[in-house]
Design a protein around this motif. Structure first.
Motif, short mmCIF file in Angstrom:
data_model
loop_
_atom_site.label_atom_id
_atom_site.label_comp_id
_atom_site.label_asym_id
_atom_site.label_seq_id
_atom_site.Cartn_x
_atom_site.Cartn_y
_atom_site.Cartn_z
N SER A 70 -4.43 15.35 3.59
CA SER A 70 -4.89 14.08 3.04
C SER A 70 -3.89 12.96 3.33
CB SER A 70 -5.14 14.19 1.53
OG SER A 70 -3.92 14.42 0.83
N GLU B 218 -1.11 15.39 -3.65
CA GLU B 218 -1.82 15.25 -2.37
C GLU B 218 -1.52 16.45 -1.50
OE1 GLU B 218 -2.35 11.58 -0.41
OE2 GLU B 218 -1.31 10.41 -1.95
N THR C 127 -4.22 12.10 7.10
CA THR C 127 -5.46 11.36 7.36
C THR C 127 -5.34 9.91 6.89
OG1 THR C 127 -6.80 13.36 7.20
CG2 THR C 127 -7.93 11.25 6.87
N TRP C 128 -4.79 9.71 5.69
CA TRP C 128 -4.65 8.35 5.15
C TRP C 128 -3.71 7.51 6.00
CZ3 TRP C 128 -0.52 5.65 2.78
CH2 TRP C 128 -0.89 4.40 2.23
N ARG D 12 1.87 3.52 -3.30
CA ARG D 12 1.28 4.86 -3.40
C ARG D 12 2.36 5.95 -3.51
NH1 ARG D 12 -4.01 6.65 -0.18
NH2 ARG D 12 -3.92 8.93 -0.38
N SER E 89 -5.34 6.64 9.50
CA SER E 89 -6.42 5.65 9.37
C SER E 89 -5.87 4.27 8.98
CB SER E 89 -7.44 6.11 8.33
OG SER E 89 -6.86 6.21 7.04
N SER E 90 -4.78 4.25 8.21
CA SER E 90 -4.18 2.98 7.81
C SER E 90 -3.39 2.34 8.94
CB SER E 90 -3.26 3.17 6.60
OG SER E 90 -3.97 3.67 5.50
N ASP F 114 0.81 -1.22 0.00
CA ASP F 114 0.00 0.00 0.00
C ASP F 114 0.85 1.27 0.00
OD1 ASP F 114 -2.20 -1.60 -0.02
OD2 ASP F 114 -2.87 -1.14 2.01
#
Length: 230
Positions: free
Chosen positions: A196, A192, A199-200, A134, A203-204, A130
């Motif tokens: 953002s 980005e 936050t990503w 990314r 949360s991950s 991931d």
């Protein structure tokens, strides 16, 4: 890293002058004070140099790795921390050999986040599949070879591999990952925003933690190159 370098080079007293190439905000430069009486840090980023702490015996110069603004035979020790993959390598090795005393040392080292979490093996899969998918920036990570070093008047003496562990909270790990150049590049390009990305990441990462802190594995290679005495 500096302790490992000091032990390998058997430095019983500080060298007169050391140069830290691509020093950024000076963390690796200040560390060299343990093994050098005078330390110079160079970088191409004026903004990062402006944030580097000023201390006695340490100064900073704006200069690219491939065009160091120092006289021949100026340093007994030259170091590069987490930056060789950004250089035009042949030109840098030529410059490093030029500014080194005969018999002096070029030490190249990394301290890389391996993505391994002691408390949760799934973190490594997330990091590889991931996070890196990314935020991936191609770099020249080919290892230095003996032939390559020899062409530039350097002798590759040793490659020392090591690992170490670092404890992070979720917010600390998020902050660390947001300093990595691949993430910074995504933000600076406008792909980005800071918000953002933050936050990503939070949360991950939150489901990965089984407590307030996690233990993460780092590691790398320290390469010791000596200037050949002609």
């Amino acid at each position: 890293m500096i302790k490992k370098i000091k032990d390998f080079l058997k430095l019983r007293e500080p060298v007169p002058r050391a140069l830290d190439v691509a020093c950024g905000t000076g963390q690796s430069t200040l560390a060299l004070k343990e093994v050098a009486s005078q330390v110079v840090g160079t970088d191409t980023s004026r903004g990062m140099l402006a944030r580097a702490p000023r201390e006695a015996g340490v100064r900073y110069v704006e200069a690219p790795a491939e065009d160091l603004s120092f006289a021949d035979d100026s340093f007994r020790l030259v170091t590069v921390a987490l930056a060789l993959h950004w250089f035009e390598r042949s030109r840098f090795l030529t410059e490093a050999r030029r500014v080194l005393d005969p018999g002096g040392w070029l030490v190249v080292y990394d301290n890389v986040f391996l993505g391994e979490m002691k408390e949760n093996p799934k973190h490594e899969w997330w990091y590889r599949e991931d996070y890196l998918a990314r935020y991936l920036v191609p770099r020249n990570k080919e290892p230095l070879t003996e032939d390559e070093c020899r062409k530039h008047g350097l002798r590759l003496v040793e490659k020392e591999r090591y690992t170490n562990e670092v404890s992070f909270s979720i917010e600390e790990l998020t902050g660390y990952l947001m300093t990595q150049s691949n993430v910074v590049g995504a933000i600076e390009s406008g792909a980005e925003s800071l918000e953002s990305v933050h936050t990503w990441l939070v949360s991950s990462l939150t489901p990965m933690f089984r407590g307030p802190r996690g233990t993460f594995r780092f590691g790398g290679v320290i390469e010791y190159l000596q200037a050949v005495v002609v």
